[in-house]
Design a protein around this motif. Structure first.
Motif, mmCIF file in Angstrom:
data_model
loop_
_atom_site.group_PDB
_atom_site.id
_atom_site.type_symbol
_atom_site.label_atom_id
_atom_site.label_comp_id
_atom_site.label_asym_id
_atom_site.label_seq_id
_atom_site.Cartn_x
_atom_site.Cartn_y
_atom_site.Cartn_z
ATOM 1 N N VAL A 1 0.841 -1.203 0.000
ATOM 2 C CA VAL A 1 0.000 0.000 0.000
ATOM 3 C C VAL A 1 0.870 1.246 0.000
ATOM 4 O O VAL A 1 0.616 2.202 -0.725
ATOM 5 C CB VAL A 1 -0.967 -0.012 1.211
ATOM 6 C CG1 VAL A 1 -1.625 1.342 1.397
ATOM 7 C CG2 VAL A 1 -2.006 -1.107 1.052
ATOM 8 N N LEU A 2 1.941 1.225 0.797
ATOM 9 C CA LEU A 2 2.857 2.360 0.868
ATOM 10 C C LEU A 2 3.537 2.608 -0.475
ATOM 11 O O LEU A 2 3.615 3.746 -0.942
ATOM 12 C CB LEU A 2 3.894 2.132 1.969
ATOM 13 C CG LEU A 2 4.817 3.287 2.272
ATOM 14 C CD1 LEU A 2 4.014 4.497 2.746
ATOM 15 C CD2 LEU A 2 5.830 2.894 3.320
ATOM 16 N N VAL A 3 3.994 1.558 -1.125
ATOM 17 C CA VAL A 3 4.632 1.697 -2.446
ATOM 18 C C VAL A 3 3.621 2.218 -3.462
ATOM 19 O O VAL A 3 3.925 3.086 -4.282
ATOM 20 C CB VAL A 3 5.248 0.350 -2.901
ATOM 21 C CG1 VAL A 3 5.647 0.402 -4.364
ATOM 22 C CG2 VAL A 3 6.441 -0.008 -2.038
ATOM 23 N N GLY A 4 2.397 1.715 -3.415
ATOM 24 C CA GLY A 4 1.354 2.184 -4.330
ATOM 25 C C GLY A 4 1.057 3.661 -4.148
ATOM 26 O O GLY A 4 0.927 4.408 -5.118
ATOM 27 N N LEU A 5 0.955 4.102 -2.916
ATOM 28 C CA LEU A 5 0.728 5.522 -2.649
ATOM 29 C C LEU A 5 1.908 6.374 -3.109
ATOM 30 O O LEU A 5 1.720 7.452 -3.671
ATOM 31 C CB LEU A 5 0.454 5.748 -1.153
ATOM 32 C CG LEU A 5 -0.926 5.309 -0.657
ATOM 33 C CD1 LEU A 5 -1.006 5.429 0.854
ATOM 34 C CD2 LEU A 5 -1.995 6.135 -1.324
ATOM 35 N N ALA A 6 3.122 5.889 -2.868
ATOM 36 C CA ALA A 6 4.313 6.629 -3.300
ATOM 37 C C ALA A 6 4.325 6.783 -4.817
ATOM 38 O O ALA A 6 4.652 7.851 -5.344
ATOM 39 C CB ALA A 6 5.576 5.938 -2.809
ATOM 40 N N LEU A 7 3.973 5.732 -5.541
ATOM 41 C CA LEU A 7 3.908 5.810 -7.004
ATOM 42 C C LEU A 7 2.854 6.801 -7.461
ATOM 43 O O LEU A 7 3.078 7.583 -8.388
ATOM 44 C CB LEU A 7 3.589 4.432 -7.589
ATOM 45 C CG LEU A 7 4.774 3.607 -8.042
ATOM 46 C CD1 LEU A 7 4.336 2.192 -8.398
ATOM 47 C CD2 LEU A 7 5.483 4.249 -9.184
ATOM 48 N N LEU A 8 1.709 6.773 -6.821
ATOM 49 C CA LEU A 8 0.633 7.688 -7.177
ATOM 50 C C LEU A 8 1.056 9.139 -6.958
ATOM 51 O O LEU A 8 0.869 9.994 -7.829
ATOM 52 C CB LEU A 8 -0.630 7.370 -6.367
ATOM 53 C CG LEU A 8 -1.865 8.204 -6.696
ATOM 54 C CD1 LEU A 8 -2.282 7.965 -8.140
ATOM 55 C CD2 LEU A 8 -2.991 7.873 -5.751
ATOM 56 N N VAL A 9 1.673 9.427 -5.844
ATOM 57 C CA VAL A 9 2.149 10.784 -5.550
ATOM 58 C C VAL A 9 3.228 11.178 -6.568
ATOM 59 O O VAL A 9 3.223 12.285 -7.097
ATOM 60 C CB VAL A 9 2.680 10.879 -4.095
ATOM 61 C CG1 VAL A 9 3.429 12.181 -3.872
ATOM 62 C CG2 VAL A 9 1.532 10.737 -3.120
ATOM 63 N N TRP A 10 4.145 10.265 -6.875
ATOM 64 C CA TRP A 10 5.228 10.563 -7.826
ATOM 65 C C TRP A 10 4.669 10.926 -9.197
ATOM 66 O O TRP A 10 5.136 11.850 -9.844
ATOM 67 C CB TRP A 10 6.145 9.344 -7.928
ATOM 68 C CG TRP A 10 7.254 9.516 -8.900
ATOM 69 C CD1 TRP A 10 8.366 10.297 -8.787
ATOM 70 C CD2 TRP A 10 7.383 8.870 -10.168
ATOM 71 N NE1 TRP A 10 9.167 10.183 -9.889
ATOM 72 C CE2 TRP A 10 8.590 9.306 -10.755
ATOM 73 C CE3 TRP A 10 6.583 7.964 -10.863
ATOM 74 C CZ2 TRP A 10 9.014 8.866 -11.996
ATOM 75 C CZ3 TRP A 10 7.034 7.521 -12.094
ATOM 76 C CH2 TRP A 10 8.223 7.982 -12.649
ATOM 77 N N MET A 11 3.621 10.226 -9.638
ATOM 78 C CA MET A 11 3.048 10.500 -10.954
ATOM 79 C C MET A 11 2.276 11.815 -10.982
ATOM 80 O O MET A 11 2.131 12.431 -12.028
ATOM 81 C CB MET A 11 2.138 9.352 -11.385
ATOM 82 C CG MET A 11 2.928 8.111 -11.699
ATOM 83 S SD MET A 11 2.030 6.627 -12.243
ATOM 84 C CE MET A 11 0.336 6.948 -12.067
ATOM 85 N N LEU A 12 1.795 12.255 -9.845
ATOM 86 C CA LEU A 12 0.989 13.466 -9.807
ATOM 87 C C LEU A 12 1.771 14.725 -9.466
ATOM 88 O O LEU A 12 1.219 15.819 -9.531
ATOM 89 C CB LEU A 12 -0.159 13.297 -8.798
ATOM 90 C CG LEU A 12 -1.169 12.199 -9.141
ATOM 91 C CD1 LEU A 12 -2.182 12.044 -8.018
ATOM 92 C CD2 LEU A 12 -1.859 12.486 -10.458
ATOM 93 N N VAL A 13 3.049 14.583 -9.132
ATOM 94 C CA VAL A 13 3.849 15.761 -8.779
ATOM 95 C C VAL A 13 4.022 16.621 -10.028
ATOM 96 O O VAL A 13 4.552 16.162 -11.038
ATOM 97 C CB VAL A 13 5.223 15.361 -8.210
ATOM 98 C CG1 VAL A 13 6.132 16.565 -8.061
ATOM 99 C CG2 VAL A 13 5.063 14.646 -6.889
#
Length: 165
Positions: free
Chosen positions: A9-21
């Motif tokens: 879940v943490l990795v998934g959230l990190a990826l989502l944030v990275w793509m939206l920056v």
């Protein structure tokens, strides 16, 4: 098991944030060969102005072709110095051949980039060769505001000449 699910879940959230920056372009790296020259309006290559060795068209991994391709990119410059007669020759050529102009291409226009085989190129005319002797025997693609000069043996862009001053 719980730790693995939490990590996922943490990795998934990190990826989502990275793509939206905002403000970070992941599609065009400035460290690759074409990054700093992406969508060039003008430019030239020292190696591209020299004659092509006779066997440069051999398929890679031929060291001559590979070395020449690397040399074209390595000696790329972002500016072109044109004399007034050369500027006029380009302007006249672009006006006379406006019907050949390609408005869009499916590759990055930059010195050193390989032009896909499906892109139709024209041979440099005697008039252009007289104004640009270093590009005699080369091919070109006319685009809005620029003439893209391509080495036929390697299909690499060796110069981008502005057609309007």
């Amino acid at each position: 098991m719980m730790g693995g699910a939490a990590a996922a879940v943490l990795v998934g959230l990190a990826l989502l944030v990275w793509m939206l920056v905002p403000g970070y372009d992941r599609h065009q790296s400035t460290t690759d060969a074409t990054g700093p020259r992406f969508g060039q309006d003008q430019g030239t290559s020292t190696v591209g102005r020299s004659p092509t060795p006779p066997d440069a068209a051999a398929a890679p991994p031929d060291p001559i072709a590979v070395g020449r391709n690397e040399g074209i990119s390595a000696t790329a410059e972002n500016q072109v110095q044109l004399t007034p007669p050369q500027q006029e020759a380009l302007r006249s050529f672009a006006q006379a051949h406006a019907g050949q102009q390609a408005n869009q291409v499916a590759f990055t226009v930059a010195v050193g980039v390989a032009v896909p085989r499906q892109v139709e190129l024209q041979d440099v005319t005697p008039e252009l060769a007289a104004a640009f002797p270093a590009h005699a025997g080369k091919q070109y693609l006319l685009m809005p505001g620029r003439l893209v000069v391509v080495e036929p043996e390697t299909r690499r862009v060796v110069a981008i000449l502005p057609t309007a001053a």
